[in-house]
Write a protein that holds these residues in place. Structure first.
Motif, PDB file in Angstrom:
ATOM      1  N   ASP A  34       0.826  -1.210   0.000  1.00  0.00           N
ATOM      2  CA  ASP A  34       0.000   0.000   0.000  1.00  0.00           C
ATOM      3  C   ASP A  34       0.862   1.263   0.000  1.00  0.00           C
ATOM      4  OD1 ASP A  34      -2.190  -1.619   0.061  1.00  0.00           O
ATOM      5  OD2 ASP A  34      -2.576  -1.391   2.210  1.00  0.00           O
ATOM      6  N   GLY A  35       1.966   1.209   0.749  1.00  0.00           N
ATOM      7  CA  GLY A  35       2.870   2.362   0.768  1.00  0.00           C
ATOM      8  C   GLY A  35       3.473   2.636  -0.588  1.00  0.00           C
ATOM      9  N   TRP A  36       3.840   1.576  -1.297  1.00  0.00           N
ATOM     10  CA  TRP A  36       4.392   1.736  -2.642  1.00  0.00           C
ATOM     11  C   TRP A  36       3.346   2.309  -3.597  1.00  0.00           C
ATOM     12  CZ3 TRP A  36       8.222   2.772  -5.467  1.00  0.00           C
ATOM     13  CH2 TRP A  36       8.266   2.447  -6.821  1.00  0.00           C
ATOM     14  N   THR A  37       2.083   1.887  -3.451  1.00  0.00           N
ATOM     15  CA  THR A  37       1.002   2.410  -4.291  1.00  0.00           C
ATOM     16  C   THR A  37       0.810   3.904  -4.061  1.00  0.00           C
ATOM     17  OG1 THR A  37      -0.136   0.275  -4.270  1.00  0.00           O
ATOM     18  CG2 THR A  37      -1.447   2.204  -4.865  1.00  0.00           C
ATOM     19  N   VAL A  38       0.813   4.326  -2.798  1.00  0.00           N
ATOM     20  CA  VAL A  38       0.644   5.753  -2.494  1.00  0.00           C
ATOM     21  C   VAL A  38       1.873   6.542  -2.941  1.00  0.00           C
ATOM     22  CG1 VAL A  38       0.242   7.443  -0.663  1.00  0.00           C
ATOM     23  CG2 VAL A  38      -0.886   5.214  -0.568  1.00  0.00           C
ATOM     24  N   THR A  39       3.050   5.932  -2.840  1.00  0.00           N
ATOM     25  CA  THR A  39       4.262   6.593  -3.340  1.00  0.00           C
ATOM     26  C   THR A  39       4.141   6.885  -4.831  1.00  0.00           C
ATOM     27  OG1 THR A  39       5.649   5.491  -1.686  1.00  0.00           O
ATOM     28  CG2 THR A  39       6.758   6.397  -3.616  1.00  0.00           C
ATOM     29  N   LYS A  40       3.676   5.908  -5.585  1.00  0.00           N
ATOM     30  CA  LYS A  40       3.499   6.098  -7.032  1.00  0.00           C
ATOM     31  C   LYS A  40       2.453   7.169  -7.308  1.00  0.00           C
ATOM     32  CE  LYS A  40       2.732   1.764  -8.085  1.00  0.00           C
ATOM     33  NZ  LYS A  40       2.444   0.582  -8.930  1.00  0.00           N
ATOM     34  N   ARG A  41       1.415   7.206  -6.494  1.00  0.00           N
ATOM     35  CA  ARG A  41       0.386   8.244  -6.656  1.00  0.00           C
ATOM     36  C   ARG A  41       0.981   9.638  -6.480  1.00  0.00           C
ATOM     37  NH1 ARG A  41      -1.708  12.040  -2.429  1.00  0.00           N
ATOM     38  NH2 ARG A  41      -3.562  12.932  -3.375  1.00  0.00           N
ATOM     39  N   ASN A  42       1.812   9.800  -5.449  1.00  0.00           N
ATOM     40  CA  ASN A  42       2.414  11.105  -5.183  1.00  0.00           C
ATOM     41  C   ASN A  42       3.418  11.499  -6.267  1.00  0.00           C
ATOM     42  OD1 ASN A  42       0.953  11.395  -2.788  1.00  0.00           O
ATOM     43  ND2 ASN A  42       2.537  10.408  -1.569  1.00  0.00           N
ATOM     44  N   LEU A  43       4.190  10.533  -6.767  1.00  0.00           N
ATOM     45  CA  LEU A  43       5.151  10.828  -7.833  1.00  0.00           C
ATOM     46  C   LEU A  43       4.432  11.164  -9.134  1.00  0.00           C
ATOM     47  CD1 LEU A  43       7.864   8.093  -7.147  1.00  0.00           C
ATOM     48  CD2 LEU A  43       7.961  10.532  -6.595  1.00  0.00           C
ATOM     49  N   THR A  44       3.309  10.488  -9.397  1.00  0.00           N
ATOM     50  CA  THR A  44       2.517  10.820 -10.585  1.00  0.00           C
ATOM     51  C   THR A  44       1.957  12.230 -10.481  1.00  0.00           C
ATOM     52  OG1 THR A  44       1.900   8.494 -10.878  1.00  0.00           O
ATOM     53  CG2 THR A  44       0.543  10.134 -11.987  1.00  0.00           C
ATOM     54  N   LYS A  45       1.510  12.593  -9.283  1.00  0.00           N
ATOM     55  CA  LYS A  45       1.009  13.949  -9.050  1.00  0.00           C
ATOM     56  C   LYS A  45       2.104  14.979  -9.275  1.00  0.00           C
ATOM     57  CE  LYS A  45      -1.245  16.747  -5.474  1.00  0.00           C
ATOM     58  NZ  LYS A  45      -1.724  16.751  -4.065  1.00  0.00           N
ATOM     59  N   LEU A  46       3.322  14.637  -8.847  1.00  0.00           N
ATOM     60  CA  LEU A  46       4.458  15.536  -9.049  1.00  0.00           C
ATOM     61  C   LEU A  46       4.784  15.669 -10.535  1.00  0.00           C
ATOM     62  CD1 LEU A  46       6.713  17.195  -7.662  1.00  0.00           C
ATOM     63  CD2 LEU A  46       8.082  15.115  -7.633  1.00  0.00           C
ATOM     64  N   LYS A  47       4.695  14.573 -11.263  1.00  0.00           N
ATOM     65  CA  LYS A  47       4.968  14.608 -12.695  1.00  0.00           C
ATOM     66  C   LYS A  47       3.962  15.478 -13.429  1.00  0.00           C
ATOM     67  CE  LYS A  47       4.027  10.962 -15.132  1.00  0.00           C
ATOM     68  NZ  LYS A  47       4.065   9.575 -15.686  1.00  0.00           N
ATOM     69  N   ARG A  48       2.743  15.515 -12.928  1.00  0.00           N
ATOM     70  CA  ARG A  48       1.700  16.323 -13.558  1.00  0.00           C
ATOM     71  C   ARG A  48       1.775  17.788 -13.128  1.00  0.00           C
ATOM     72  NH1 ARG A  48      -3.257  11.972 -12.659  1.00  0.00           N
ATOM     73  NH2 ARG A  48      -2.578  10.489 -14.273  1.00  0.00           N
ATOM     74  N   SER A  49       2.608  18.078 -12.137  1.00  0.00           N
ATOM     75  CA  SER A  49       2.812  19.468 -11.693  1.00  0.00           C
ATOM     76  C   SER A  49       4.304  19.776 -11.698  1.00  0.00           C
ATOM     77  CB  SER A  49       2.224  19.664 -10.291  1.00  0.00           C
ATOM     78  OG  SER A  49       0.865  19.332 -10.252  1.00  0.00           O
ATOM     79  N   PRO A  50       4.908  19.836 -12.879  1.00  0.00           N
ATOM     80  CA  PRO A  50       6.367  20.024 -12.950  1.00  0.00           C
ATOM     81  C   PRO A  50       6.834  21.356 -12.379  1.00  0.00           C
ATOM     82  CG  PRO A  50       5.360  20.272 -15.110  1.00  0.00           C
ATOM     83  CD  PRO A  50       4.283  19.762 -14.202  1.00  0.00           C
ATOM     84  N   ASP A  51       5.927  22.341 -12.298  1.00  0.00           N
ATOM     85  CA  ASP A  51       6.325  23.625 -11.738  1.00  0.00           C
ATOM     86  C   ASP A  51       6.763  23.482 -10.286  1.00  0.00           C
ATOM     87  OD1 ASP A  51       3.663  22.884 -11.297  1.00  0.00           O
ATOM     88  OD2 ASP A  51       3.073  24.937 -10.793  1.00  0.00           O
ATOM     89  N   MET A  52       6.149  22.541  -9.543  1.00  0.00           N
ATOM     90  CA  MET A  52       6.558  22.306  -8.161  1.00  0.00           C
ATOM     91  C   MET A  52       8.000  21.828  -8.094  1.00  0.00           C
ATOM     92  SD  MET A  52       4.927  19.637  -5.382  1.00  0.00           S
ATOM     93  CE  MET A  52       3.285  20.316  -5.625  1.00  0.00           C
TER      94      MET A  52
END
Length: 261
Positions: free
Chosen positions: A5-23
């Protein structure tokens, strides 16, 4: 289960970061700016015995980068609470610690990327590693270990405040003095007496000194006669382990008790 589950949430957060490159861009631009400003503008007027200022500076920039990068854990947790994302996670059949593990893991990846970019920038302005490869990787690992442990502190703070804006202001007010009243940018011996004592016992100073030792950028100036400065690497390891032992359980307990704000 918590690992999956932790790995799944990690991927979710990294995907969110990829979609917000300005951050990502702005997270990296600030330390790059510090490298260029301090090395090119102040480097000629700040003297360090036994080495040049660029060699001395970079460990301080690395430490500042990973410490400030760890604040993303707190602000992101506060934002997810405000948006109701945490409540959605809590309705799913998943480990209660997975959200926290995923949050801190993704910020560890962001910090690792920032350190790589910082090192490339430092190399361009003249910074060099004067130690073995094993010592170099130990230095990188120590920086990331400290940042990971500190991200749990910030995650707890993020779950304890009422809005993301509060944690952004609070972290700036606390961390900015800690990074500047240290040996990150100037030698602590040059500070007034009270500030020198604070700097020598400042955990940020221990992290910076440990990185300098492992990267081979210490110069010839004698170390201050303070235990954290004389034993910087053990000090950082002890501090990181204590933060994990104390704040991981506190974060999990806090997460179990919070509700959407």
């Amino acid at each position: 289960m918590w690992f999956s589950d932790g790995w799944t949430v990690t991927k979710r957060n990294l995907t969110k970061l990829k979609r917000s490159p300005d951050m990502l861009v702005f997270a990296v631009l600030q330390p790059v700016m510090f490298v260029l400003l301090f090395s090119q503008i102040y480097g000629g007027s700040i003297q360090v015995a036994g080495t040049d200022y660029t060699q001395y500076l970079m460990a301080g920039i690395f430490a500042q980068t990973v410490i400030f990068g760890s604040t993303f854990s707190g602000s992101a947790m506060a934002q997810d609470l405000k948006d109701g994302i945490i409540d959605r996670f809590r309705t799913l059949p998943m480990s209660s610690s997975a959200v926290l593990i995923g949050r801190t893991n993704s910020d560890l990846v962001l910090n690792a990327l920032s350190v790589v970019i910082m090192m490339a920038t430092g190399f361009l302005v003249g910074w060099r590693v004067n130690a073995s490869m094993s010592s170099f990787f130990a230095g990188v690992g120590l920086l990331l270990l400290f940042s990971y442990a500190f991200s749990w502190v910030m995650a707890l703070l993020g779950m304890s405040v009422k809005s993301p804006e509060v944690i952004n202001n609070a972290s700036f007010m606390i961390l900015f003095p800690f990074t500047f009243i240290s040996n990150a940018f100037v030698q602590s011996q040059t500070l007034p007496s009270a500030l020198e004592t604070f700097a020598n016992w400042n955990p940020v100073s221990a992290l910076v000194q440990a990185a300098r030792e492992l990267f081979g950028n210490v110069g010839s100036e004698p170390l201050p006669d303070a235990w954290p400065m004389q034993n910087a690497v053990p000090m950082v390891l002890i501090g990181a382990v204590l933060m994990l032992v104390v704040f991981v359980p506190l974060c999990i307990r806090k997460f179990a008790s919070i509700s959407s704000r």
